[in-house]
Design a protein around this motif. Structure first.
Motif, short mmCIF file in Angstrom:
data_model
loop_
_atom_site.label_atom_id
_atom_site.label_comp_id
_atom_site.label_asym_id
_atom_site.label_seq_id
_atom_site.Cartn_x
_atom_site.Cartn_y
_atom_site.Cartn_z
N SER A 13 0.33 -1.19 -0.22
CA SER A 13 -0.30 -0.02 0.49
C SER A 13 1.14 0.98 0.24
O SER A 13 1.94 1.02 0.22
N TYR A 14 0.20 2.04 -0.31
CA TYR A 14 1.17 3.19 -0.57
C TYR A 14 1.03 4.32 0.77
O TYR A 14 1.64 5.22 0.92
N LYS A 15 -0.34 3.41 1.50
CA LYS A 15 -0.55 4.76 2.54
C LYS A 15 -0.02 4.09 3.79
O LYS A 15 0.10 2.95 4.37
N GLN A 16 0.40 4.41 4.81
CA GLN A 16 0.87 4.65 6.38
C GLN A 16 0.45 5.23 7.27
O GLN A 16 0.21 6.30 7.77
N SER A 17 -0.62 4.10 7.79
CA SER A 17 -1.62 5.15 8.99
C SER A 17 -0.96 4.86 10.07
O SER A 17 -0.16 4.38 10.95
N PHE A 18 -1.05 5.90 11.24
CA PHE A 18 -0.87 6.57 11.97
C PHE A 18 -1.78 7.06 12.77
O PHE A 18 -2.97 7.88 12.09
N LYS A 19 -2.00 7.69 14.42
CA LYS A 19 -3.26 8.26 14.91
C LYS A 19 -2.38 9.29 15.70
O LYS A 19 -1.54 10.08 16.78
N ALA A 20 -3.19 10.69 15.27
CA ALA A 20 -2.49 12.40 15.58
C ALA A 20 -3.44 12.57 16.66
O ALA A 20 -4.64 12.31 16.67
N GLN A 21 -2.62 12.82 18.03
CA GLN A 21 -3.22 13.85 18.75
C GLN A 21 -3.89 14.93 18.41
O GLN A 21 -2.67 15.31 18.10
N LEU A 22 -4.43 16.18 18.04
CA LEU A 22 -4.89 17.32 17.69
C LEU A 22 -5.17 17.98 18.79
O LEU A 22 -5.24 17.97 20.00
N ARG A 23 -3.88 19.34 18.07
CA ARG A 23 -3.44 20.55 19.03
C ARG A 23 -4.91 21.07 19.32
O ARG A 23 -5.76 21.02 18.15
#
Length: 318
Positions: free
Chosen positions: A72-82
């Protein structure tokens, strides 16, 4: 003319996709126009709009002939938003880096990598990082960093057209959630798709769309690899640019994540402006011809490192 017509007929009859051999202002403009469209609402991490942008970048990589690094072209991750300081429970968004590879051809050097990166996200409707007093207003982020994303796609396409020349491999990376604290690049180096020891240079483009009348291109980190300062000055002159080259001054964007892992970096931009992190950072203010020149400069830099046996090692800076 006959040669051109033959080439055009091959495209029509053969159904073959050929990478574009030139970086054009028209395609830079088209990419920036899409990224800054009202429908994308400032490219905030998470949700349907983020998915649409990721699909666009994936398709651009695919159309150019740049390959997915794995399945896949995608590398997923979870972002804690400011959020504002008083908010205790910070929201979490799922987002992605988008990664493609242009493989090198040298039996040994093909396992070494040059990373070309740019973040595609922006501030959405503003939030705590906005410099504007306009609340809940789309921050279009044309220079920051639709310009860098467009440059990534155009340079990547041209590199594919010259892939037979490459000794080292090139990774094209569109980072997510940079505006939330360099989260995409941090995720990349903490979960590297290739060994970090094999990444010989990371070039980051963040705000490359506002070349000034003096044609000054600014960069930090040129001293992190051998003869980097001299190389970047010389290549700049060849491209009729006036590079402002710092050996150190590594800071402020996704290349920092790589530098902290002992990887040579170049952080390239065309300077600050009053529209930074405001709704007024729009396509109309982009210097498209200037950005094309900057793209050519970066393209030639990659060719110098990736098509030769240029000796690369990390040199820390104070």
């Amino acid at each position: 003319m006959k040669r051109f017509l033959c080439y055009a007929l091959l495209l029509l009859w053969g159904g073959v996709i050929y990478s574009q051999t030139e970086i054009t202002t028209n395609e830079l403009k088209e990419h920036i126009a899409f990224l800054t469209s009202e429908a994308n609402a400032g490219r905030y991490p998470g949700g349907a709009k983020n998915k649409k942008i990721v699909r666009y970048i994936q398709q651009a990589f695919k159309d150019a002939g740049a390959l997915p690094l794995k399945k896949s072209y995608k590398q997923s991750f979870k972002a804690q938003l400011r959020t504002e300081k008083e908010v205790v429970d910070k929201p979490i968004a799922k987002t992605w880096n988008v990664i493609a590879i242009i493989p090198g051809n040298d039996p040994e050097l093909k396992d070494e990598y040059v990373v070309l990166g740019a973040h595609y996200d922006h501030l959405g409707l503003g939030g705590p990082s906005s410099k504007s007093d306009k609340k809940n207003t789309i921050h279009y982020g044309a220079d920051d960093n639709a310009s860098g994303t467009a440059a990534l796609l155009e340079i990547g396409e041209k590199l594919v057209s010259q892939k037979s020349l490459l000794k080292r491999s090139v990774l094209l990376v569109a980072f997510g959630a940079e505006e939330q604290g360099l989260l995409g690049s941090k995720n990349f180096v903490e979960h590297p798709p290739v060994p970090l020891s094999q990444i010989k240079l990371m070039i980051n483009m963040d705000m490359v769309g506002r070349l000034n009348d003096g044609k000054q291109v600014y960069m930090g980190g040129a001293g992190t690899f051998p003869n980097g300062v001299e190389l970047m000055k010389n290549l700049g002159e060849q491209c009729e640019l006036n590079p402002v080259v710092h050996a150190g001054s590594v800071g402020g964007s996704d290349h920092v994540s790589f530098y902290k892992k002992g990887i040579s970096v170049l952080g390239i931009h065309t300077g600050g402006h009053p529209q930074y992190h405001t709704p007024e950072d729009t396509l109309e203010l982009i210097n498209l011809e200037g950005e094309r020149l900057v793209c050519e400069y970066i393209y030639r830099t990659i060719l110098k490192i990736a098509t030769t046996s240029y000796k690369m090692h990390f040199i820390p800076q104070d």
